[in-house]
Design a protein around this motif. Structure first.
Motif, PDB file in Angstrom:
ATOM      1  N   ASP A   1      36.925   1.799 -13.677  1.00 56.00           N
ATOM      2  CA  ASP A   1      36.692   0.880 -14.797  1.00 56.00           C
ATOM      3  C   ASP A   1      36.788   1.615 -16.118  1.00 56.00           C
TER       4      ASP A   1
ATOM      5  N   ARG B   1      34.050  -1.948  -9.947  1.00 56.68           N
ATOM      6  CA  ARG B   1      32.770  -1.688  -9.299  1.00 56.68           C
ATOM      7  C   ARG B   1      32.422  -2.781  -8.302  1.00 56.68           C
TER       8      ARG B   1
ATOM      9  N   ASP C   1      33.126   3.367 -10.687  1.00 60.99           N
ATOM     10  CA  ASP C   1      32.959   3.140 -12.123  1.00 60.99           C
ATOM     11  C   ASP C   1      33.983   3.926 -12.938  1.00 60.99           C
TER      12      ASP C   1
ATOM     13  N   GLU D   1      36.404  -6.374 -12.365  1.00 63.45           N
ATOM     14  CA  GLU D   1      35.706  -5.093 -12.437  1.00 63.45           C
ATOM     15  C   GLU D   1      35.752  -4.359 -11.115  1.00 63.45           C
TER      16      GLU D   1
END
Lengths: 247, 337
Positions: B219, B280, B216, B278
Protein backbone atom coordinates in the motif's frame (compact mmCIF):
# COMPACT_ATOMS: atom_id res chain seq x y z
CA UNK A 1 16.00 23.05 11.70
CA UNK A 2 17.68 22.30 8.39
CA UNK A 3 21.06 23.68 7.40
CA UNK A 4 22.59 23.44 3.97
CA UNK A 5 26.29 24.13 3.75
CA UNK A 6 28.20 24.56 0.51
CA UNK A 7 25.90 22.17 -1.24
CA UNK A 8 26.46 21.38 -4.91
CA UNK A 9 24.17 19.45 -7.17
CA UNK A 10 23.42 19.11 -10.85
CA UNK A 11 21.30 16.99 -13.14
CA UNK A 12 23.75 15.29 -15.48
CA UNK A 13 26.49 17.61 -16.65
CA UNK A 14 24.92 20.98 -15.89
CA UNK A 15 25.39 22.16 -12.30
CA UNK A 16 22.29 23.61 -10.66
CA UNK A 17 23.65 24.48 -7.23
CA UNK A 18 27.25 25.43 -6.77
CA UNK A 19 27.91 25.85 -3.08
CA UNK A 20 24.41 26.69 -1.82
CA UNK A 21 24.35 27.70 1.83
CA UNK A 22 21.12 28.48 3.67
CA UNK A 23 19.06 27.42 6.66
CA UNK A 24 15.43 26.76 7.52
CA UNK A 25 14.62 27.67 11.10
CA UNK A 26 12.33 26.16 13.72
CA UNK A 27 9.15 28.07 14.48
CA UNK A 28 9.17 29.75 11.10
CA UNK A 29 7.20 29.30 7.91
CA UNK A 30 9.75 29.69 5.15
CA UNK A 31 8.53 30.25 1.61
CA UNK A 32 10.88 29.19 -1.15
CA UNK A 33 10.21 31.20 -4.30
CA UNK A 34 11.92 31.65 -7.63
CA UNK A 35 11.45 31.32 -11.37
CA UNK A 36 10.76 27.94 -12.95
CA UNK A 37 13.90 25.89 -13.07
CA UNK A 38 15.62 27.88 -10.33
CA UNK A 39 15.95 24.76 -8.18
CA UNK A 40 13.19 25.20 -5.59
CA UNK A 41 11.88 21.64 -5.76
CA UNK A 42 15.39 20.26 -6.15
CA UNK A 43 16.45 22.07 -2.99
CA UNK A 44 13.59 20.47 -1.03
CA UNK A 45 14.24 17.04 -2.49
CA UNK A 46 17.89 17.30 -1.51
CA UNK A 47 16.86 18.13 2.05
CA UNK A 48 14.45 15.17 2.01
CA UNK A 49 17.22 12.84 0.79
CA UNK A 50 15.31 12.04 -2.38
CA UNK A 51 18.33 13.34 -4.26
CA UNK A 52 21.94 12.97 -3.25
CA UNK A 53 24.06 16.13 -3.19
CA UNK A 54 27.26 16.11 -5.22
CA UNK A 55 29.17 17.93 -2.50
CA UNK A 56 28.45 19.80 0.72
CA UNK A 57 26.49 19.00 3.83
CA UNK A 58 22.89 18.97 4.90
CA UNK A 59 22.15 18.87 8.61
CA UNK A 60 18.72 18.06 10.01
CA UNK A 61 18.21 19.05 13.65
CA UNK A 62 21.96 19.45 13.96
CA UNK A 63 22.80 15.97 12.67
CA UNK A 64 24.09 15.18 9.18
CA UNK A 65 21.15 14.00 7.07
CA UNK A 66 23.18 11.05 5.83
CA UNK A 67 23.68 9.79 9.41
CA UNK A 68 19.98 8.95 9.90
CA UNK A 69 18.56 5.56 9.01
CA UNK A 70 15.42 5.59 6.86
CA UNK A 71 12.91 5.46 9.70
CA UNK A 72 14.70 7.84 12.01
CA UNK A 73 14.92 10.30 9.15
CA UNK A 74 11.19 9.99 8.51
CA UNK A 75 10.58 10.81 12.17
CA UNK A 76 12.71 13.95 11.82
CA UNK A 77 11.63 15.24 8.43
CA UNK A 78 8.46 14.90 6.39
CA UNK A 79 8.22 15.81 2.73
CA UNK A 80 5.17 16.22 0.53
CA UNK A 81 5.97 16.05 -3.19
CA UNK A 82 3.95 18.06 -5.65
CA UNK A 83 2.81 15.26 -7.92
CA UNK A 84 1.72 11.87 -6.66
CA UNK A 85 -0.22 8.91 -7.98
CA UNK A 86 -3.79 8.54 -6.78
CA UNK A 87 -3.91 5.36 -4.74
CA UNK A 88 -7.13 3.46 -4.07
CA UNK A 89 -7.13 3.88 -0.29
CA UNK A 90 -9.22 5.61 2.32
CA UNK A 91 -8.19 8.84 4.02
CA UNK A 92 -7.73 7.05 7.34
CA UNK A 93 -5.41 4.47 5.81
CA UNK A 94 -3.40 7.20 4.11
CA UNK A 95 -2.99 9.08 7.37
CA UNK A 96 -2.10 5.92 9.26
CA UNK A 97 0.71 5.24 6.79
CA UNK A 98 2.24 8.41 8.21
CA UNK A 99 3.01 6.28 11.27
CA UNK A 100 5.04 3.74 9.28
CA UNK A 101 8.31 4.93 10.77
CA UNK A 102 7.04 4.19 14.29
CA UNK A 103 5.69 0.67 13.75
CA UNK A 104 7.23 -2.41 15.28
CA UNK A 105 7.72 -5.76 13.64
CA UNK A 106 4.03 -6.66 13.73
CA UNK A 107 3.14 -3.55 11.67
CA UNK A 108 0.16 -2.85 13.86
CA UNK A 109 -0.79 0.62 15.05
CA UNK A 110 -0.30 0.96 18.79
CA UNK A 111 -2.55 3.20 20.91
CA UNK A 112 -0.07 6.09 20.59
CA UNK A 113 -0.17 5.72 16.81
CA UNK A 114 -3.97 5.57 16.77
CA UNK A 115 -4.02 8.73 18.87
CA UNK A 116 -1.63 10.52 16.47
CA UNK A 117 -3.81 9.53 13.50
CA UNK A 118 -7.03 10.69 15.23
CA UNK A 119 -5.44 13.95 16.23
CA UNK A 120 -4.08 14.63 12.73
CA UNK A 121 -7.51 13.92 11.25
CA UNK A 122 -9.14 16.20 13.80
CA UNK A 123 -6.69 19.06 13.29
CA UNK A 124 -7.17 19.02 9.53
CA UNK A 125 -10.94 18.67 9.80
CA UNK A 126 -10.83 15.37 7.95
CA UNK A 127 -12.54 13.22 10.60
CA UNK A 128 -15.80 13.34 8.69
CA UNK A 129 -14.30 11.99 5.51
CA UNK A 130 -11.84 9.59 7.14
CA UNK A 131 -13.65 6.59 5.67
CA UNK A 132 -13.87 7.96 2.17
CA UNK A 133 -11.61 6.86 -0.63
CA UNK A 134 -9.03 9.44 -1.57
CA UNK A 135 -10.09 9.50 -5.19
CA UNK A 136 -13.63 10.54 -4.32
CA UNK A 137 -12.37 13.76 -2.68
CA UNK A 138 -11.81 17.18 -4.23
CA UNK A 139 -8.28 18.45 -4.83
CA UNK A 140 -8.43 20.64 -1.73
CA UNK A 141 -9.60 17.82 0.51
CA UNK A 142 -6.94 15.50 -0.89
CA UNK A 143 -4.30 18.05 -0.05
CA UNK A 144 -5.61 18.24 3.50
CA UNK A 145 -5.59 14.45 3.72
CA UNK A 146 -1.93 14.41 2.75
CA UNK A 147 -1.19 17.17 5.22
CA UNK A 148 -2.89 15.04 7.87
CA UNK A 149 -0.52 12.20 6.93
CA UNK A 150 2.41 14.59 7.33
CA UNK A 151 1.14 15.73 10.71
CA UNK A 152 0.69 12.12 11.84
CA UNK A 153 4.30 11.52 10.89
CA UNK A 154 5.17 13.84 13.77
CA UNK A 155 8.38 15.17 12.28
CA UNK A 156 9.98 18.40 13.48
CA UNK A 157 10.65 19.52 9.90
CA UNK A 158 7.92 19.68 7.25
CA UNK A 159 8.74 20.39 3.62
CA UNK A 160 5.94 20.92 1.10
CA UNK A 161 6.45 21.26 -2.63
CA UNK A 162 3.87 23.64 -4.07
CA UNK A 163 1.03 22.60 -1.75
CA UNK A 164 -1.10 25.55 -2.88
CA UNK A 165 -1.08 24.79 -6.59
CA UNK A 166 -4.52 24.00 -8.05
CA UNK A 167 -6.28 24.94 -4.81
CA UNK A 168 -9.07 27.50 -4.70
CA UNK A 169 -8.59 30.50 -2.45
CA UNK A 170 -10.61 29.06 0.41
CA UNK A 171 -8.66 25.81 0.48
CA UNK A 172 -5.41 27.77 0.22
CA UNK A 173 -6.44 29.72 3.28
CA UNK A 174 -7.34 26.60 5.24
CA UNK A 175 -4.04 24.99 4.35
CA UNK A 176 -2.19 28.14 5.39
CA UNK A 177 -3.95 28.17 8.74
CA UNK A 178 -2.82 24.61 9.33
CA UNK A 179 0.76 25.47 8.37
CA UNK A 180 0.67 28.49 10.68
CA UNK A 181 -0.55 26.29 13.51
CA UNK A 182 2.35 23.91 12.92
CA UNK A 183 4.76 26.82 12.89
CA UNK A 184 3.28 28.15 16.13
CA UNK A 185 3.89 24.71 17.63
CA UNK A 186 7.59 25.28 16.93
CA UNK A 187 7.93 23.21 13.76
CA UNK A 188 10.21 24.13 10.92
CA UNK A 189 7.82 24.52 7.98
CA UNK A 190 9.12 25.08 4.45
CA UNK A 191 7.03 25.36 1.32
CA UNK A 192 7.65 26.10 -2.30
CA UNK A 193 5.14 28.65 -3.65
CA UNK A 194 4.68 30.51 -6.88
CA UNK A 195 2.35 33.14 -5.48
CA UNK A 196 4.72 35.93 -4.40
CA UNK A 197 2.02 37.96 -2.67
CA UNK A 198 1.09 34.92 -0.60
CA UNK A 199 4.74 34.28 0.25
CA UNK A 200 5.30 37.86 1.39
CA UNK A 201 2.20 38.21 3.51
CA UNK A 202 1.80 34.75 5.00
CA UNK A 203 5.38 33.55 5.29
CA UNK A 204 7.83 34.46 8.03
CA UNK A 205 10.91 34.10 5.94
CA UNK A 206 11.48 33.98 2.21
CA UNK A 207 14.21 32.32 0.21
CA UNK A 208 14.39 33.52 -3.37
CA UNK A 209 16.39 31.17 -5.55
CA UNK A 210 17.72 32.51 -8.81
CA UNK A 211 19.94 30.47 -11.10
CA UNK A 212 20.80 28.10 -8.28
CA UNK A 213 21.81 30.73 -5.72
CA UNK A 214 19.92 32.50 -2.94
CA UNK A 215 19.22 35.94 -4.31
CA UNK A 216 17.20 36.91 -1.23
CA UNK A 217 17.21 35.20 2.14
CA UNK A 218 15.43 37.18 4.84
CA UNK A 219 12.10 38.26 6.32
CA UNK A 220 9.27 37.52 3.92
CA UNK A 221 7.67 40.92 4.48
CA UNK A 222 10.74 42.71 3.09
CA UNK A 223 11.05 40.56 -0.05
CA UNK A 224 9.19 42.90 -2.40
CA UNK A 225 10.98 46.01 -1.18
CA UNK A 226 14.37 44.38 -1.71
CA UNK A 227 14.21 44.67 -5.49
CA UNK A 228 15.27 41.04 -5.84
CA UNK A 229 11.94 40.06 -7.35
CA UNK A 230 12.57 42.45 -10.18
CA UNK A 231 15.99 40.93 -10.81
CA UNK A 232 14.74 37.36 -10.74
CA UNK A 233 11.44 37.64 -12.58
CA UNK A 234 11.61 40.99 -14.35
CA UNK A 235 8.33 42.07 -12.69
CA UNK A 236 7.46 44.49 -9.90
CA UNK A 237 4.44 44.72 -7.61
CA UNK A 238 1.59 46.94 -8.73
CA UNK A 239 0.42 49.23 -5.93
CA UNK A 240 -2.61 48.06 -3.94
CA UNK A 241 -2.35 44.25 -4.22
CA UNK A 242 -5.19 42.12 -2.87
CA UNK A 243 -5.06 39.27 -0.35
CA UNK A 244 -8.02 37.49 1.21
CA UNK A 245 -9.07 36.46 4.68
CA UNK A 246 -11.96 34.38 6.02
CA UNK A 247 -15.27 36.22 5.71
CA UNK B 1 -22.41 8.32 8.45
CA UNK B 2 -18.76 8.35 7.52
CA UNK B 3 -17.51 6.55 10.59
CA UNK B 4 -20.01 3.76 10.26
CA UNK B 5 -19.01 3.58 6.60
CA UNK B 6 -15.49 2.79 7.64
CA UNK B 7 -16.80 0.26 10.08
CA UNK B 8 -18.98 -1.36 7.46
CA UNK B 9 -16.09 -1.59 5.00
CA UNK B 10 -14.06 -3.39 7.64
CA UNK B 11 -17.03 -5.53 8.52
CA UNK B 12 -17.59 -6.30 4.86
CA UNK B 13 -14.03 -7.52 4.52
CA UNK B 14 -14.36 -9.63 7.67
CA UNK B 15 -17.67 -11.07 6.51
CA UNK B 16 -16.08 -11.79 3.14
CA UNK B 17 -13.24 -13.64 4.86
CA UNK B 18 -15.65 -15.75 6.91
CA UNK B 19 -17.74 -16.65 3.87
CA UNK B 20 -14.68 -17.51 1.81
CA UNK B 21 -13.37 -19.68 4.62
CA UNK B 22 -16.64 -21.58 4.97
CA UNK B 23 -16.88 -22.08 1.21
CA UNK B 24 -13.30 -23.27 1.22
CA UNK B 25 -14.09 -25.82 3.91
CA UNK B 26 -17.10 -27.07 1.95
CA UNK B 27 -15.08 -27.21 -1.27
CA UNK B 28 -12.29 -29.14 0.47
CA UNK B 29 -14.77 -31.72 1.77
CA UNK B 30 -16.38 -31.98 -1.65
CA UNK B 31 -12.99 -32.37 -3.29
CA UNK B 32 -12.10 -35.17 -0.87
CA UNK B 33 -15.37 -37.00 -1.52
CA UNK B 34 -15.80 -36.60 -5.26
CA UNK B 35 -13.91 -38.66 -7.79
CA UNK B 36 -13.71 -41.95 -9.65
CA UNK B 37 -14.65 -43.85 -6.51
CA UNK B 38 -16.97 -41.52 -4.70
CA UNK B 39 -17.06 -41.31 -0.94
CA UNK B 40 -19.92 -39.96 1.09
CA UNK B 41 -19.07 -37.43 3.79
CA UNK B 42 -19.88 -40.14 6.34
CA UNK B 43 -17.37 -42.51 4.74
CA UNK B 44 -14.90 -39.67 4.78
CA UNK B 45 -15.41 -39.18 8.50
CA UNK B 46 -15.16 -42.93 9.11
CA UNK B 47 -11.90 -43.09 7.19
CA UNK B 48 -10.48 -40.24 9.22
CA UNK B 49 -11.47 -41.98 12.45
CA UNK B 50 -10.42 -45.52 11.54
CA UNK B 51 -7.01 -44.72 10.17
CA UNK B 52 -4.98 -45.91 7.24
CA UNK B 53 -6.20 -49.46 6.94
CA UNK B 54 -9.48 -49.04 5.13
CA UNK B 55 -9.41 -48.65 1.33
CA UNK B 56 -11.29 -45.37 1.67
CA UNK B 57 -8.59 -44.04 3.94
CA UNK B 58 -5.94 -44.99 1.43
CA UNK B 59 -7.69 -43.19 -1.37
CA UNK B 60 -7.97 -40.22 0.91
CA UNK B 61 -4.42 -40.19 2.13
CA UNK B 62 -2.62 -40.98 -1.10
CA UNK B 63 -4.86 -39.47 -3.77
CA UNK B 64 -7.46 -37.02 -2.59
CA UNK B 65 -5.56 -35.29 0.20
CA UNK B 66 -2.42 -34.46 -1.82
CA UNK B 67 -4.56 -33.31 -4.69
CA UNK B 68 -6.76 -31.10 -2.52
CA UNK B 69 -3.74 -29.64 -0.79
CA UNK B 70 -2.07 -29.08 -4.15
CA UNK B 71 -5.04 -27.09 -5.43
CA UNK B 72 -5.33 -25.11 -2.20
CA UNK B 73 -1.66 -24.25 -2.02
CA UNK B 74 -1.15 -23.33 -5.63
CA UNK B 75 -4.35 -21.28 -5.69
CA UNK B 76 -3.40 -19.32 -2.58
CA UNK B 77 0.19 -18.85 -3.75
CA UNK B 78 -0.65 -17.75 -7.29
CA UNK B 79 -3.39 -15.34 -6.19
CA UNK B 80 -1.15 -13.69 -3.59
CA UNK B 81 1.67 -13.57 -6.10
CA UNK B 82 -0.68 -11.70 -8.41
CA UNK B 83 -1.64 -9.20 -5.69
CA UNK B 84 2.04 -8.53 -4.98
CA UNK B 85 3.00 -8.11 -8.63
CA UNK B 86 0.09 -5.75 -9.19
CA UNK B 87 1.12 -3.73 -6.15
CA UNK B 88 4.82 -3.55 -6.98
CA UNK B 89 4.37 -2.76 -10.66
CA UNK B 90 1.44 -0.43 -9.85
CA UNK B 91 -0.35 -2.18 -12.63
CA UNK B 92 -3.69 -3.97 -12.31
CA UNK B 93 -2.95 -6.05 -15.40
CA UNK B 94 0.20 -7.59 -13.95
CA UNK B 95 -0.18 -11.20 -12.96
CA UNK B 96 2.39 -14.00 -12.89
CA UNK B 97 1.36 -15.53 -16.19
CA UNK B 98 1.06 -12.25 -18.05
CA UNK B 99 4.35 -10.62 -17.12
CA UNK B 100 6.36 -13.80 -17.70
CA UNK B 101 6.94 -14.90 -14.11
CA UNK B 102 5.18 -18.21 -14.74
CA UNK B 103 7.17 -18.74 -17.92
CA UNK B 104 10.41 -18.08 -16.04
CA UNK B 105 9.47 -20.55 -13.34
CA UNK B 106 8.39 -23.08 -15.97
CA UNK B 107 11.60 -22.78 -17.93
CA UNK B 108 13.73 -23.20 -14.82
CA UNK B 109 11.65 -26.16 -13.63
CA UNK B 110 12.06 -27.80 -17.00
CA UNK B 111 15.81 -27.23 -17.05
CA UNK B 112 16.14 -28.62 -13.55
CA UNK B 113 13.92 -31.64 -14.24
CA UNK B 114 15.75 -32.33 -17.49
CA UNK B 115 19.36 -32.01 -16.44
CA UNK B 116 19.21 -32.79 -12.72
CA UNK B 117 16.39 -35.32 -12.47
CA UNK B 118 17.62 -36.48 -9.06
CA UNK B 119 17.30 -33.05 -7.47
CA UNK B 120 13.51 -32.97 -7.14
CA UNK B 121 13.77 -31.30 -3.73
CA UNK B 122 15.23 -28.27 -5.40
CA UNK B 123 12.55 -27.94 -8.07
CA UNK B 124 10.76 -25.17 -6.15
CA UNK B 125 14.07 -23.38 -5.63
CA UNK B 126 14.89 -23.60 -9.33
CA UNK B 127 11.40 -22.39 -10.20
CA UNK B 128 11.87 -19.53 -7.75
CA UNK B 129 15.10 -18.46 -9.45
CA UNK B 130 13.44 -18.56 -12.86
CA UNK B 131 10.47 -16.57 -11.59
CA UNK B 132 12.74 -14.04 -9.87
CA UNK B 133 14.82 -13.53 -13.00
CA UNK B 134 11.69 -12.86 -15.01
CA UNK B 135 10.18 -10.51 -12.43
CA UNK B 136 13.38 -8.49 -12.03
CA UNK B 137 13.59 -8.20 -15.80
CA UNK B 138 10.04 -6.87 -15.89
CA UNK B 139 10.78 -4.42 -13.08
CA UNK B 140 13.80 -3.17 -15.00
CA UNK B 141 11.87 -2.86 -18.26
CA UNK B 142 8.96 -1.15 -16.53
CA UNK B 143 11.37 1.33 -14.93
CA UNK B 144 13.01 2.07 -18.26
CA UNK B 145 9.81 2.38 -20.22
CA UNK B 146 7.78 4.38 -17.77
CA UNK B 147 5.63 1.55 -16.43
CA UNK B 148 2.50 2.52 -18.29
CA UNK B 149 -0.10 -0.19 -17.94
CA UNK B 150 0.06 -1.57 -21.43
CA UNK B 151 3.84 -1.22 -21.63
CA UNK B 152 4.31 -3.64 -18.76
CA UNK B 153 1.99 -6.10 -20.45
CA UNK B 154 3.90 -5.76 -23.72
CA UNK B 155 7.20 -6.25 -21.92
CA UNK B 156 5.62 -9.37 -20.43
CA UNK B 157 4.72 -10.62 -23.89
CA UNK B 158 8.35 -10.24 -24.92
CA UNK B 159 9.68 -11.99 -21.81
CA UNK B 160 7.10 -14.74 -22.25
CA UNK B 161 8.14 -15.24 -25.87
CA UNK B 162 11.84 -15.51 -25.03
CA UNK B 163 11.26 -17.96 -22.20
CA UNK B 164 8.81 -20.07 -24.19
CA UNK B 165 11.39 -20.29 -26.96
CA UNK B 166 13.90 -21.51 -24.39
CA UNK B 167 11.39 -24.06 -23.15
CA UNK B 168 10.67 -25.25 -26.68
CA UNK B 169 14.38 -25.52 -27.37
CA UNK B 170 14.88 -27.78 -24.36
CA UNK B 171 11.93 -30.01 -25.26
CA UNK B 172 13.17 -30.28 -28.85
CA UNK B 173 16.76 -31.07 -27.98
CA UNK B 174 16.00 -33.40 -25.09
CA UNK B 175 12.79 -35.14 -26.12
CA UNK B 176 13.35 -38.17 -23.85
CA UNK B 177 14.13 -36.21 -20.71
CA UNK B 178 11.14 -33.93 -21.16
CA UNK B 179 8.69 -36.69 -22.00
CA UNK B 180 5.46 -36.14 -20.13
CA UNK B 181 6.15 -32.45 -19.82
CA UNK B 182 3.17 -31.51 -21.96
CA UNK B 183 0.92 -31.90 -18.92
CA UNK B 184 3.25 -29.52 -17.10
CA UNK B 185 2.87 -26.95 -19.86
CA UNK B 186 -0.91 -26.99 -19.59
CA UNK B 187 -0.96 -27.03 -15.83
CA UNK B 188 -2.95 -29.35 -13.65
CA UNK B 189 -2.82 -31.67 -10.68
CA UNK B 190 -3.41 -35.09 -12.17
CA UNK B 191 -0.89 -37.49 -10.75
CA UNK B 192 0.65 -34.84 -8.52
CA UNK B 193 3.01 -36.51 -6.09
CA UNK B 194 2.50 -35.90 -2.41
CA UNK B 195 6.24 -35.44 -1.89
CA UNK B 196 6.40 -32.60 -4.38
CA UNK B 197 3.42 -30.86 -2.82
CA UNK B 198 4.87 -31.11 0.67
CA UNK B 199 8.26 -29.87 -0.54
CA UNK B 200 6.66 -26.87 -2.20
CA UNK B 201 4.53 -26.25 0.90
CA UNK B 202 7.74 -25.70 2.85
CA UNK B 203 8.41 -22.75 0.55
CA UNK B 204 4.88 -21.48 0.20
CA UNK B 205 3.79 -21.41 3.85
CA UNK B 206 6.52 -19.06 5.14
CA UNK B 207 6.26 -16.89 2.04
CA UNK B 208 2.52 -16.49 2.57
CA UNK B 209 3.06 -15.58 6.20
CA UNK B 210 5.65 -12.98 5.27
CA UNK B 211 3.40 -11.59 2.55
CA UNK B 212 0.59 -11.19 5.10
CA UNK B 213 2.89 -9.40 7.53
CA UNK B 214 4.32 -7.00 4.97
CA UNK B 215 1.20 -6.22 2.94
CA UNK B 216 1.22 -2.64 4.21
CA UNK B 217 4.39 -2.03 2.24
CA UNK B 218 2.48 -2.70 -0.95
CA UNK B 219 0.00 0.00 0.00
CA UNK B 220 2.85 2.38 0.79
CA UNK B 221 4.52 1.64 -2.55
CA UNK B 222 1.20 2.63 -4.10
CA UNK B 223 1.63 6.14 -2.68
CA UNK B 224 4.49 6.73 -5.11
CA UNK B 225 8.23 6.49 -4.57
CA UNK B 226 8.69 9.96 -3.12
CA UNK B 227 5.92 9.72 -0.55
CA UNK B 228 6.90 6.16 0.30
CA UNK B 229 10.49 7.12 0.93
CA UNK B 230 9.66 10.21 2.92
CA UNK B 231 7.48 8.26 5.33
CA UNK B 232 10.42 5.96 5.97
CA UNK B 233 10.16 3.03 3.56
CA UNK B 234 13.32 1.90 1.84
CA UNK B 235 11.64 1.79 -1.51
CA UNK B 236 14.05 -0.22 -3.61
CA UNK B 237 14.59 -2.80 -0.94
CA UNK B 238 10.86 -3.16 -0.33
CA UNK B 239 10.16 -3.50 -4.03
CA UNK B 240 12.79 -6.18 -4.63
CA UNK B 241 11.80 -7.95 -1.41
CA UNK B 242 8.17 -8.08 -2.47
CA UNK B 243 9.13 -9.32 -5.94
CA UNK B 244 11.14 -12.09 -4.29
CA UNK B 245 8.08 -13.09 -2.29
CA UNK B 246 5.94 -13.11 -5.44
CA UNK B 247 8.58 -15.23 -7.15
CA UNK B 248 8.83 -17.76 -4.34
CA UNK B 249 5.07 -18.13 -4.34
CA UNK B 250 4.62 -18.42 -8.10
CA UNK B 251 7.74 -20.56 -8.48
CA UNK B 252 6.87 -23.03 -5.74
CA UNK B 253 3.30 -23.34 -6.99
CA UNK B 254 4.39 -23.92 -10.55
CA UNK B 255 6.98 -26.51 -9.55
CA UNK B 256 4.17 -28.97 -8.86
CA UNK B 257 1.12 -27.60 -10.61
CA UNK B 258 2.60 -26.71 -13.98
CA UNK B 259 1.91 -23.50 -15.81
CA UNK B 260 -1.44 -22.53 -14.33
CA UNK B 261 -2.45 -19.14 -15.59
CA UNK B 262 -4.82 -16.33 -14.71
CA UNK B 263 -5.40 -17.19 -11.03
CA UNK B 264 -3.32 -14.16 -10.04
CA UNK B 265 -5.41 -11.98 -12.32
CA UNK B 266 -8.96 -13.17 -11.78
CA UNK B 267 -9.01 -13.60 -8.01
CA UNK B 268 -7.56 -10.23 -6.91
CA UNK B 269 -9.74 -8.38 -9.41
CA UNK B 270 -12.94 -10.04 -8.33
CA UNK B 271 -12.18 -9.36 -4.67
CA UNK B 272 -11.07 -5.78 -5.30
CA UNK B 273 -14.55 -5.07 -6.61
CA UNK B 274 -16.01 -6.35 -3.35
CA UNK B 275 -13.76 -4.80 -0.73
CA UNK B 276 -11.79 -2.00 -2.34
CA UNK B 277 -8.19 -1.70 -3.39
CA UNK B 278 -6.25 -1.78 -0.13
CA UNK B 279 -3.68 -4.55 -0.21
CA UNK B 280 -3.80 -5.02 3.55
CA UNK B 281 -7.36 -6.28 3.12
CA UNK B 282 -7.02 -7.69 -0.36
CA UNK B 283 -4.03 -9.92 0.25
CA UNK B 284 -5.50 -12.21 2.95
CA UNK B 285 -8.79 -12.39 1.10
CA UNK B 286 -7.01 -13.28 -2.13
CA UNK B 287 -5.22 -16.06 -0.33
CA UNK B 288 -8.55 -17.63 0.64
CA UNK B 289 -10.19 -16.74 -2.67
CA UNK B 290 -7.34 -18.17 -4.76
CA UNK B 291 -7.38 -21.44 -2.85
CA UNK B 292 -11.15 -21.69 -3.22
CA UNK B 293 -11.13 -20.80 -6.91
CA UNK B 294 -8.50 -23.32 -7.96
CA UNK B 295 -9.94 -26.05 -5.75
CA UNK B 296 -13.42 -25.61 -7.22
CA UNK B 297 -12.09 -25.42 -10.77
CA UNK B 298 -9.98 -28.53 -10.28
CA UNK B 299 -12.83 -30.47 -8.74
CA UNK B 300 -15.05 -29.54 -11.65
CA UNK B 301 -12.33 -30.29 -14.21
CA UNK B 302 -11.72 -33.78 -12.88
CA UNK B 303 -15.31 -34.81 -12.26
CA UNK B 304 -17.53 -33.08 -14.81
CA UNK B 305 -16.23 -35.00 -17.80
CA UNK B 306 -15.67 -38.37 -16.10
CA UNK B 307 -14.20 -40.77 -17.01
CA UNK B 308 -12.00 -38.18 -18.70
CA UNK B 309 -10.12 -35.61 -16.71
CA UNK B 310 -9.57 -32.15 -18.10
CA UNK B 311 -6.40 -30.46 -16.82
CA UNK B 312 -7.48 -27.52 -14.69
CA UNK B 313 -5.05 -25.31 -16.63
CA UNK B 314 -7.32 -25.55 -19.65
CA UNK B 315 -10.37 -24.56 -17.65
CA UNK B 316 -8.50 -21.61 -16.10
CA UNK B 317 -7.30 -20.44 -19.50
CA UNK B 318 -10.85 -20.69 -20.88
CA UNK B 319 -12.07 -18.49 -18.03
CA UNK B 320 -9.02 -16.26 -17.80
CA UNK B 321 -8.52 -15.34 -21.43
CA UNK B 322 -11.91 -13.67 -21.87
CA UNK B 323 -11.58 -12.09 -18.43
CA UNK B 324 -8.26 -10.53 -19.45
CA UNK B 325 -9.77 -9.18 -22.67
CA UNK B 326 -12.63 -7.69 -20.68
CA UNK B 327 -10.12 -6.00 -18.36
CA UNK B 328 -8.20 -4.59 -21.30
CA UNK B 329 -11.38 -3.15 -22.77
CA UNK B 330 -12.25 -1.55 -19.45
CA UNK B 331 -8.76 -0.05 -19.20
CA UNK B 332 -9.14 1.53 -22.60
CA UNK B 333 -12.35 3.16 -21.56
CA UNK B 334 -10.38 4.75 -18.76
CA UNK B 335 -12.15 2.77 -16.08
CA UNK B 336 -10.12 1.95 -13.05
CA UNK B 337 -8.78 -1.52 -12.59
Amino acid sequence: MIQLKNMSFGYGETPLFNGLTCAFEDGKLTCVVGPNGSGKSTCLKLCARLLRPGAGEIAVDGRPASAYDARAFARALAFLPQSRPLPAITVRSLVSHGRFAYLGLSHRLRPADEEAVESALRKTGMLDCAARELRTLSGGQRQKAYLAMLIAQGAQNLLLDEPMTYLDVRHQLELLELLHALRDAGKCVVMVVHDLALACEEGDRALLLHEGAPLYDGPAAALLASGCVETAFGVRPRPGGVRFERA
Amino acid sequence: MPISMNFSLKRKARLCAVILFLLLLAAAIASMCLGASGLSPRELWQAVREGVDSPAARILLYIRLPRTLAALLSGAALAVSGVILQGVLLNPLASPNIVGVNAGAGFATLLCACFFPAAATFLPAAAFLGALAASLLILLLAGRMGASRLTVVLAGVAVNAILSAGTDLVTTLEPEATLGMSAFMVGGFSGVSAARVYTAAAYIAPALLLALLTADRLDILGLGDEVAQSIGLRVRRARVGQLMLASVLAGAAISFSGLLGFVGLIVPHALRRLTGGENRTLLPLSMLGGALFVLVCDTIARTAFAPYEVPVGILLALLGGPFFIWLLLRQRKGGRG
